[in-house]
Scaffold this active site. Sequence first.
Site, mmCIF file in Angstrom:
data_model
loop_
_atom_site.group_PDB
_atom_site.id
_atom_site.type_symbol
_atom_site.label_atom_id
_atom_site.label_comp_id
_atom_site.label_asym_id
_atom_site.label_seq_id
_atom_site.Cartn_x
_atom_site.Cartn_y
_atom_site.Cartn_z
ATOM 1 N N PRO A 170 0.739 -1.256 0.112
ATOM 2 C CA PRO A 170 -0.017 0.005 -0.159
ATOM 3 C C PRO A 170 0.948 1.427 0.096
ATOM 4 C CG PRO A 170 -0.076 -1.030 2.311
ATOM 5 C CD PRO A 170 0.781 -1.953 1.343
ATOM 6 N N ARG A 171 0.295 2.321 -0.484
ATOM 7 C CA ARG A 171 0.971 3.561 -0.386
ATOM 8 C C ARG A 171 1.029 4.319 0.894
ATOM 9 N NH1 ARG A 171 2.737 2.969 -4.942
ATOM 10 N NH2 ARG A 171 1.698 3.020 -7.040
ATOM 11 N N LEU A 172 1.197 3.577 2.021
ATOM 12 C CA LEU A 172 1.609 4.265 3.396
ATOM 13 C C LEU A 172 2.992 4.390 3.738
ATOM 14 C CD1 LEU A 172 -1.103 2.100 5.356
ATOM 15 C CD2 LEU A 172 -1.295 4.382 4.674
#
Length: 155
Positions: free
Chosen positions: A61-63
């Site tokens: 994920p783009r975290l």
Amino acid sequence: MASSSSSSHRRLILAAAVLLSVLAAASASAGTSCVPGWAIPHNPLPSCRWYVTSRTCGIGPRLPWPELKRRCCRELADIPAYCRCTALSILMDGAIPPGPDAQLEGRLEDLPGCPREVQRGFAATLVTEAECNLATISGVAECPWILGGGTMPSK
């Protein structure tokens, strides 16, 4: 007649005490078994799954890594210390929990271009001071049996 009644009463109390002891022991041992659905949740450590693949292979994920790490460490901290390395082993290799319809669960997927041994090496360090800084039953700073070294201790 009074002594017979008193004796029966004592036997009944003794039988009840023995039954309660057996039930308490069974309950305590069920709570300490390092299997999915008992001391370890089914499909454990979903955030660690993302954290491992993100850190080792750039997939996920783009975290930001600190947020993924925080979530992973929180999930790992929620697992009893004596089951943390087992949970990480399940993360890497999966497990089949007890039950008639049990299926393999928890295994980190094989990903193209993301060597499993690299993921395994990083997963073994999640309990270390540099990552989550969590205690384990082994007393060592990582979970070496995830890497194939040593044998997993039992509680």
